[in-house]
Design a protein around this motif. Structure first.
Motif, PDB file in Angstrom:
ATOM      1  N   ASP A 251       0.828  -1.201   0.000  1.00 19.74           N
ATOM      2  CA  ASP A 251       0.000   0.000   0.000  1.00 19.74           C
ATOM      3  C   ASP A 251       0.864   1.253   0.000  1.00 19.74           C
ATOM      4  OD1 ASP A 251      -2.225  -1.595   0.057  1.00 19.74           O
ATOM      5  OD2 ASP A 251      -2.683  -1.282   2.174  1.00 19.74           O
ATOM      6  N   LEU A 252       1.999   1.201   0.701  1.00 16.11           N
ATOM      7  CA  LEU A 252       2.895   2.355   0.743  1.00 16.11           C
ATOM      8  C   LEU A 252       3.325   2.745  -0.662  1.00 16.11           C
ATOM      9  CD1 LEU A 252       5.797   3.077   3.174  1.00 16.11           C
ATOM     10  CD2 LEU A 252       6.249   3.089   0.719  1.00 16.11           C
ATOM     11  N   ALA A 253       3.721   1.754  -1.456  1.00 16.08           N
ATOM     12  CA  ALA A 253       4.184   2.046  -2.812  1.00 16.08           C
ATOM     13  C   ALA A 253       3.048   2.554  -3.687  1.00 16.08           C
ATOM     14  CB  ALA A 253       4.796   0.787  -3.427  1.00 16.08           C
ATOM     15  N   VAL A 254       1.879   1.950  -3.570  1.00  4.93           N
ATOM     16  CA  VAL A 254       0.728   2.358  -4.367  1.00  4.93           C
ATOM     17  C   VAL A 254       0.316   3.786  -4.011  1.00  4.93           C
ATOM     18  CG1 VAL A 254      -1.705   1.918  -4.841  1.00  4.93           C
ATOM     19  CG2 VAL A 254      -0.103   0.004  -4.703  1.00  4.93           C
ATOM     20  N   ASN A 255       0.209   4.068  -2.714  1.00  7.15           N
ATOM     21  CA  ASN A 255      -0.225   5.390  -2.260  1.00  7.15           C
ATOM     22  C   ASN A 255       0.781   6.478  -2.609  1.00  7.15           C
ATOM     23  OD1 ASN A 255      -2.528   4.228  -1.183  1.00  7.15           O
ATOM     24  ND2 ASN A 255      -1.643   4.002   0.852  1.00  7.15           N
ATOM     25  N   ALA A 256       2.052   6.088  -2.724  1.00  9.04           N
ATOM     26  CA  ALA A 256       3.086   7.069  -3.084  1.00  9.04           C
ATOM     27  C   ALA A 256       3.183   7.289  -4.586  1.00  9.04           C
ATOM     28  CB  ALA A 256       4.442   6.613  -2.542  1.00  9.04           C
ATOM     29  N   GLY A 257       2.387   6.532  -5.356  1.00  7.69           N
ATOM     30  CA  GLY A 257       2.363   6.717  -6.794  1.00  7.69           C
ATOM     31  C   GLY A 257       3.467   6.006  -7.539  1.00  7.69           C
ATOM     32  N   LEU A 258       4.117   5.026  -6.890  1.00  8.94           N
ATOM     33  CA  LEU A 258       5.165   4.289  -7.573  1.00  8.94           C
ATOM     34  C   LEU A 258       4.563   3.308  -8.571  1.00  8.94           C
ATOM     35  CD1 LEU A 258       7.565   3.502  -4.591  1.00  8.94           C
ATOM     36  CD2 LEU A 258       7.767   5.321  -6.286  1.00  8.94           C
ATOM     37  N   LYS A 259       5.277   3.050  -9.653  1.00  6.26           N
ATOM     38  CA  LYS A 259       4.796   2.142 -10.684  1.00  6.26           C
ATOM     39  C   LYS A 259       4.900   0.702 -10.184  1.00  6.26           C
ATOM     40  CE  LYS A 259       5.550   0.683 -15.474  1.00  6.26           C
ATOM     41  NZ  LYS A 259       6.393   0.820 -16.681  1.00  6.26           N
ATOM     42  N   ILE A 260       3.762   0.046 -10.102  1.00  2.87           N
ATOM     43  CA  ILE A 260       3.728  -1.332  -9.625  1.00  2.87           C
ATOM     44  C   ILE A 260       3.748  -2.318 -10.785  1.00  2.87           C
ATOM     45  CG2 ILE A 260       2.405  -3.034  -8.316  1.00  2.87           C
ATOM     46  CD1 ILE A 260       3.810  -0.907  -6.645  1.00  2.87           C
ATOM     47  N   GLY A 261       2.942  -2.058 -11.810  1.00  2.00           N
ATOM     48  CA  GLY A 261       2.927  -2.944 -12.968  1.00  2.00           C
ATOM     49  C   GLY A 261       2.234  -4.264 -12.686  1.00  2.00           C
ATOM     50  N   ASP A 262       2.638  -5.293 -13.393  1.00  2.00           N
ATOM     51  CA  ASP A 262       2.058  -6.632 -13.264  1.00  2.00           C
ATOM     52  C   ASP A 262       2.428  -7.212 -11.904  1.00  2.00           C
ATOM     53  OD1 ASP A 262       1.266  -9.246 -13.419  1.00  2.00           O
ATOM     54  OD2 ASP A 262       2.112  -9.604 -15.404  1.00  2.00           O
ATOM     55  N   GLU A 263       1.416  -7.492 -11.073  1.00  2.00           N
ATOM     56  CA  GLU A 263       1.687  -7.974  -9.725  1.00  2.00           C
ATOM     57  C   GLU A 263       2.486  -9.268  -9.719  1.00  2.00           C
ATOM     58  OE1 GLU A 263      -1.541  -8.185  -7.040  1.00  2.00           O
ATOM     59  OE2 GLU A 263      -2.150  -6.094  -7.299  1.00  2.00           O
ATOM     60  N   ASP A 264       2.276 -10.114 -10.718  1.00  2.00           N
ATOM     61  CA  ASP A 264       2.991 -11.394 -10.774  1.00  2.00           C
ATOM     62  C   ASP A 264       4.488 -11.201 -10.993  1.00  2.00           C
ATOM     63  OD1 ASP A 264       0.645 -12.782 -10.405  1.00  2.00           O
ATOM     64  OD2 ASP A 264       0.268 -13.054 -12.549  1.00  2.00           O
ATOM     65  N   ARG A 265       4.880 -10.028 -11.482  1.00  2.00           N
ATOM     66  CA  ARG A 265       6.291  -9.784 -11.777  1.00  2.00           C
ATOM     67  C   ARG A 265       6.938  -8.820 -10.797  1.00  2.00           C
ATOM     68  NH1 ARG A 265       6.329  -8.340 -18.080  1.00  2.00           N
ATOM     69  NH2 ARG A 265       8.578  -8.223 -17.680  1.00  2.00           N
ATOM     70  N   MET A 266       6.151  -8.314  -9.847  1.00  2.00           N
ATOM     71  CA  MET A 266       6.684  -7.368  -8.883  1.00  2.00           C
ATOM     72  C   MET A 266       7.045  -8.072  -7.579  1.00  2.00           C
ATOM     73  SD  MET A 266       7.073  -4.413 -10.093  1.00  2.00           S
ATOM     74  CE  MET A 266       7.512  -3.694  -8.517  1.00  2.00           C
ATOM     75  N   MET A 267       8.001  -7.495  -6.864  1.00  2.00           N
ATOM     76  CA  MET A 267       8.365  -8.033  -5.564  1.00  2.00           C
ATOM     77  C   MET A 267       7.192  -7.914  -4.602  1.00  2.00           C
ATOM     78  SD  MET A 267      11.469  -6.901  -2.998  1.00  2.00           S
ATOM     79  CE  MET A 267      12.420  -6.368  -4.411  1.00  2.00           C
ATOM     80  N   GLN A 268       6.955  -8.979  -3.846  1.00  2.00           N
ATOM     81  CA  GLN A 268       5.865  -9.022  -2.887  1.00  2.00           C
ATOM     82  C   GLN A 268       6.415  -8.921  -1.462  1.00  2.00           C
ATOM     83  OE1 GLN A 268       2.691  -8.985  -4.081  1.00  2.00           O
ATOM     84  NE2 GLN A 268       3.695  -8.941  -6.093  1.00  2.00           N
ATOM     85  N   PRO A 269       5.582  -8.485  -0.508  1.00  2.00           N
ATOM     86  CA  PRO A 269       6.042  -8.421   0.885  1.00  2.00           C
ATOM     87  C   PRO A 269       6.586  -9.755   1.387  1.00  2.00           C
ATOM     88  CG  PRO A 269       3.953  -7.279   0.654  1.00  2.00           C
ATOM     89  CD  PRO A 269       4.217  -7.950  -0.670  1.00  2.00           C
ATOM     90  N   GLU A 270       6.008 -10.838   0.928  1.00  2.00           N
ATOM     91  CA  GLU A 270       6.453 -12.165   1.357  1.00  2.00           C
ATOM     92  C   GLU A 270       7.885 -12.464   0.920  1.00  2.00           C
ATOM     93  OE1 GLU A 270       2.191 -11.813   1.440  1.00  2.00           O
ATOM     94  OE2 GLU A 270       3.609 -11.514  -0.229  1.00  2.00           O
ATOM     95  N   ASP A 271       8.304 -11.868  -0.203  1.00  2.00           N
ATOM     96  CA  ASP A 271       9.678 -12.054  -0.666  1.00  2.00           C
ATOM     97  C   ASP A 271      10.665 -11.407   0.299  1.00  2.00           C
ATOM     98  OD1 ASP A 271       8.608 -13.259  -2.962  1.00  2.00           O
ATOM     99  OD2 ASP A 271       8.480 -11.331  -3.993  1.00  2.00           O
TER     100      ASP A 271
END
Length: 239
Positions: free
Chosen positions: A191-211
């Motif tokens: 949520d921090l990244a989304v709310n700050a307007g950072l580019k997230i892109g395809d969730e399957d290819r982005m780093m997840q909190p679990e990583d």
């Protein structure tokens, strides 16, 4: 290192990396003290972790920019846990804008949360670890603490400062068997990244909190005789 019955305090534990770290540690049998500003997220997590993994989970709400509130929160959690083996300084905020465009009060709030909040929490926990002659402190920094970028003056300044504080503290407490590590993830799908307007892109290819939580767990589970000074984790194939 076997973590069964160890204890950990996590800031910013209600969601994102903090929540993922809490789940990962609970699976290892670690008893938890969770701190965040939002009580509802903590209460939900407390209930699920206690029932799913049979660990003790204590929660407290506090604003980490308030030194007195942090000290009281850590005192309460320390008494409930009985010891503090692990501290994960995860709570943070992010806003971006040019140095002239960003309001000075917002600039200062980023420093207060990301740097001073980490300092207040660490300072409150450290006497217990020194008395125990053991402990692990993990500060969640960022790649923004290694390289500056346009519109990131406040965020980068806060994370560069966290990196410096981490390294200095490491030099102070190594002789007391306390391990201090800075982790520097690139953009994580939170949520921090989304709310700050950072580019997230395809969730399957982005780093997840679990990583990031997996890296935290691996760092903690190293033999007590060694520690990681700093470690970065990056997305393999970002868009």
């Amino acid at each position: 290192m076997n973590l069964l019955h160890k204890t950990a305090i996590i800031t910013g534990a209600g969601k994102g990396i903090g929540k993922a770290a809490a789940i990962a540690l609970a699976k290892e049998g670690v008893h938890l003290g969770l701190l965040a500003r939002n009580s509802s997220n903590l209460e939900t997590l407390q209930s699920s972790l206690s029932s799913d993994y049979g660990v003790n989970v204590y929660i407290v709400t506090a604003d980490i920019t308030d030194k007195a509130a942090v000290e009281q929160a850590i005192l309460q959690l320390g008494e409930q846990l009985g010891s503090i083996d692990i501290l994960i300084n995860n709570a943070g905020i992010a806003h971006f804008g040019t140095l002239l465009d960003m309001d000075s009060e917002l600039w200062e709030s980023i420093i207060q949360t990301n740097l001073m909040g980490t300092y207040y929490t660490t300072r409150a926990v450290l006497p217990t670890m020194l008395q125990q002659n053991s402990g692990t402190i993990i500060n969640v920094a960022s790649t923004a603490g290694e390289r500056g970028f346009a519109t990131g003056s406040a965020y980068c300044a806060s994370k560069f400062a966290v990196m410096g504080m981490t390294e200095a503290l490491m030099g102070e407490v190594r002789k007391s068997n306390i391990r201090v590590t800075a982790l520097t993830p690139s953009t994580v799908n939170t949520d921090l990244a989304v709310n700050a307007g950072l580019k997230i892109g395809d969730e399957d290819r982005m780093m997840q909190p679990e990583d990031v939580a997996e890296l935290i767990l691996a760092t903690i589970k190293l033999p007590p005789r060694v520690f990681i000074k700093s470690a970065g984790i990056w997305t393999t194939n970002p868009q």
